[in-house]
Design a protein around this motif. Structure first.
Motif, short mmCIF file in Angstrom:
data_model
loop_
_atom_site.label_atom_id
_atom_site.label_comp_id
_atom_site.label_asym_id
_atom_site.label_seq_id
_atom_site.Cartn_x
_atom_site.Cartn_y
_atom_site.Cartn_z
N GLU A 1 0.83 -1.20 0.00
CA GLU A 1 0.00 0.00 0.00
C GLU A 1 0.86 1.25 0.00
N ARG A 2 1.95 1.22 0.81
CA ARG A 2 2.84 2.38 0.86
C ARG A 2 3.55 2.58 -0.48
N SER A 3 3.97 1.45 -1.08
CA SER A 3 4.64 1.53 -2.37
C SER A 3 3.70 2.07 -3.44
N ALA A 4 2.45 1.58 -3.41
CA ALA A 4 1.47 2.06 -4.38
C ALA A 4 1.21 3.55 -4.20
N LEU A 5 1.14 3.98 -2.93
CA LEU A 5 0.91 5.40 -2.65
C LEU A 5 2.09 6.24 -3.13
N GLU A 6 3.32 5.76 -2.84
CA GLU A 6 4.51 6.48 -3.29
C GLU A 6 4.56 6.55 -4.81
N GLN A 7 4.22 5.43 -5.44
CA GLN A 7 4.24 5.40 -6.90
C GLN A 7 3.22 6.37 -7.48
N HIS A 8 2.05 6.40 -6.86
CA HIS A 8 1.00 7.32 -7.32
C HIS A 8 1.46 8.78 -7.15
N LYS A 9 2.05 9.08 -5.98
CA LYS A 9 2.52 10.44 -5.73
C LYS A 9 3.63 10.83 -6.71
N GLU A 10 4.55 9.87 -6.96
CA GLU A 10 5.65 10.15 -7.88
C GLU A 10 5.13 10.38 -9.29
N GLN A 11 4.14 9.57 -9.70
CA GLN A 11 3.56 9.76 -11.03
C GLN A 11 2.88 11.11 -11.15
N GLU A 12 2.16 11.50 -10.09
CA GLU A 12 1.49 12.81 -10.10
C GLU A 12 2.53 13.93 -10.15
N ARG A 13 3.61 13.75 -9.38
CA ARG A 13 4.64 14.79 -9.37
C ARG A 13 5.30 14.93 -10.75
N LYS B 1 4.01 14.06 -13.63
CA LYS B 1 3.03 14.64 -14.57
C LYS B 1 2.97 16.15 -14.42
N GLU B 2 2.94 16.59 -13.15
CA GLU B 2 2.88 18.04 -12.89
C GLU B 2 4.15 18.72 -13.37
N GLU B 3 5.29 18.06 -13.13
CA GLU B 3 6.57 18.62 -13.58
C GLU B 3 6.61 18.72 -15.10
N ALA B 4 6.13 17.65 -15.76
CA ALA B 4 6.11 17.65 -17.22
C ALA B 4 5.16 18.74 -17.74
N ARG B 5 4.02 18.91 -17.05
CA ARG B 5 3.06 19.93 -17.48
C ARG B 5 3.64 21.33 -17.35
N LEU B 6 4.30 21.59 -16.22
CA LEU B 6 4.88 22.91 -16.00
C LEU B 6 5.99 23.20 -17.00
N LYS B 7 6.81 22.19 -17.28
CA LYS B 7 7.89 22.40 -18.24
C LYS B 7 7.36 22.60 -19.65
N GLU B 8 6.27 21.88 -19.94
CA GLU B 8 5.64 22.06 -21.25
C GLU B 8 5.07 23.47 -21.37
N GLU B 9 4.49 23.97 -20.28
CA GLU B 9 3.98 25.35 -20.28
C GLU B 9 5.11 26.34 -20.51
N ASP B 10 6.25 26.09 -19.82
CA ASP B 10 7.40 26.98 -19.99
C ASP B 10 7.89 26.98 -21.43
N ARG B 11 7.94 25.78 -22.03
CA ARG B 11 8.38 25.71 -23.43
C ARG B 11 7.42 26.43 -24.35
N SER B 12 6.11 26.29 -24.06
CA SER B 12 5.10 26.95 -24.89
C SER B 12 5.24 28.46 -24.80
N LYS B 13 5.51 28.95 -23.58
CA LYS B 13 5.69 30.39 -23.41
C LYS B 13 6.90 30.89 -24.18
N GLU B 14 7.96 30.10 -24.14
CA GLU B 14 9.16 30.49 -24.88
C GLU B 14 8.91 30.52 -26.37
#
Length: 408
Positions: free
Chosen positions: A70-82, A84-97
């Motif tokens: 359960e802890r591993s699944a939770l960590e994996q879920h959190k890491e995936q969300e992080r 995804k969010e990191e990829a989204r923010l970087k994609e936004e930065d690239r789009s702005k550039e």
């Protein structure tokens, strides 16, 4: 008549003795039976207790495994969300550039290096600039203070003492603080192994297999992703083998970097044999005519013997499939860990024979001396330094440029 009396008397005594003997035997048998029953009861009680303890241990283990899953699944879920969010923010930065009406001229490598090393340079130069005031006399007090500054800048005691001995021998030819600063820069540059001239470097094998190792948290997988992007920008075909099958979300993180860098990926499910992933990666790279194969590996604490054995196994498996591979074993070190980075490098070098190093997080609280300390202690080339989050902030290392960026 008297004889018959004694005869009868003797017979009665014998009969009585026989009865007593039989009774004694019966008592002994009864006692033995009772002891056996008591022993049997104790054995049954022991077996019942053992069974109870085994069942209790089994239930505890099941509960622990469930909790860990359960802890591993939770960590994996959190890491995936992080991620995804990191990829989204970087994609936004690239789009702005991309949307910017005027594309700014790309900073030179030296400018980006100086910018990334601002914090490192500030830590080192706060005391260095005070020492090298133009009016300062070059004397033993200055040398002692310089020695202290270099040690606190993570250069290490042994290397500092050796270097200061060489600088002191040149003291007679030095008359200004600027001259001393120039000698210090020269001595720092000399700590780094000199790279082969470009025309003397042998042609790279195809695929060129690079095994990337390092402790978790050093930026190992991020560095691997940036390397993949660097190679693809050089029009090379890149394949990544996601052999870190232990850490939660590690495979997903590699997938994101592979997609971002335009590289292919070989992956198995989480928990698979890392050596099997590496083997399949080499096999796929050879079959597809790939130029560069990057092998990501697990990075649990360097004190764990099992990790080292796993890395040795990966290396043996890769060499079995492609003799001579891996052609490079690149270790990623976190520059902010200071002298601990050297102990990590020694441990990994003993296990898998490192060929090159990359230092990350030099834009953080790292002290620049650790870069020279690692190079001088390990006698290994530093190929890359990380001075920021963007793709371009992983730079090919140049000792002269690095030292100049620290001081100028």
């Amino acid at each position: 008549m008297v004889f018959n009396f004694f005869k009868r008397k003797t017979k009665e005594q014998e009969t009585r003795k026989e009865q007593e003997r039989l009774k004694e035997q019966e008592n002994l048998r009864e006692q033995e039976r009772l002891e056996k029953e008591a022993k049997k009861r104790k054995e049954q009680e022991r077996l019942i207790e053992e069974s109870r303890l085994r069942e209790e241990a089994r239930l505890k283990e099941l509960a622990r495994i469930k909790e860990e899953e359960e802890r591993s699944a939770l960590e994996q879920h959190k890491e995936q969300e992080r991620l995804k969010e990191e990829a989204r923010l970087k994609e936004e930065d690239r789009s702005k550039e991309n949307k910017s009406s005027q594309t700014p001229q790309r900073k030179s490598l030296f400018s980006r290096l100086k910018s990334g090393l601002t914090k490192t340079r500030d830590v080192l130069n706060t005391d260095i600039n005070d020492l090298f005031r133009s009016s300062r006399r070059i004397d033993d007090d200055l040398f002692d203070e310089l020695e202290e500054v270099l040690i606190t800048a993570d250069l290490g005691i042994d290397i500092t003492m050796e270097m200061m001995d060489r600088i002191r021998k040149q003291a007679g030819r030095l008359s200004t603080a600027d001259q001393l600063k120039a000698v210090l820069k020269k001595e720092l540059i000399a700590l780094f192994p000199q790279p082969l001239p470009t025309d003397a470097a042998p042609a790279l094998p195809r695929p060129h297999v690079i095994m990337v190792v390092g402790v978790n948290g050093t930026g190992k997988t991020t560095t691997l992703g940036k390397l993949a992007a660097r190679f693809t920008r050089e029009n090379k075909r890149v394949l990544i083998a996601a052999a870190d099958t232990f850490r939660a979300a590690a495979i997903e993180q590699v997938e994101i970097w592979a997609d971002r860098a335009g590289a292919s990926i070989v992956r198995h499910k989480q928990g698979a044999d890392p050596a099997a992933v590496a083997y399949d990666g080499v096999e796929a790279a050879m079959a597809r005519g790939v130029d560069v194969l990057l092998i990501d590996t697990a990075g649990r604490l360097h004190t764990q013997k099992n990790l080292m054995e796993e890395l040795k196994k990966i290396k043996r498996t890769v060499e079995k499939k492609m003799p001579g591979a891996p052609h490079e074993v690149l270790m990623v070190l976190d520059a902010t860990t200071g002298q601990n980075a050297i102990s990590q490098a020694k441990m990994f070098h003993q296990a898998v024979t490192l060929t090159q190093l990359a230092l990350t997080k030099l834009d953080g609280t790292a002290k620049g001396g650790i870069v020279a300390a690692v190079a001088g202690t390990m006698h290994l080339p530093i190929r890359y330094v990380g001075v920021g989050e963007s793709m371009d902030d992983l730079q090919a290392f140049d000792a002269t440029r690095f030292v100049n960026a620290l001081f100028d």
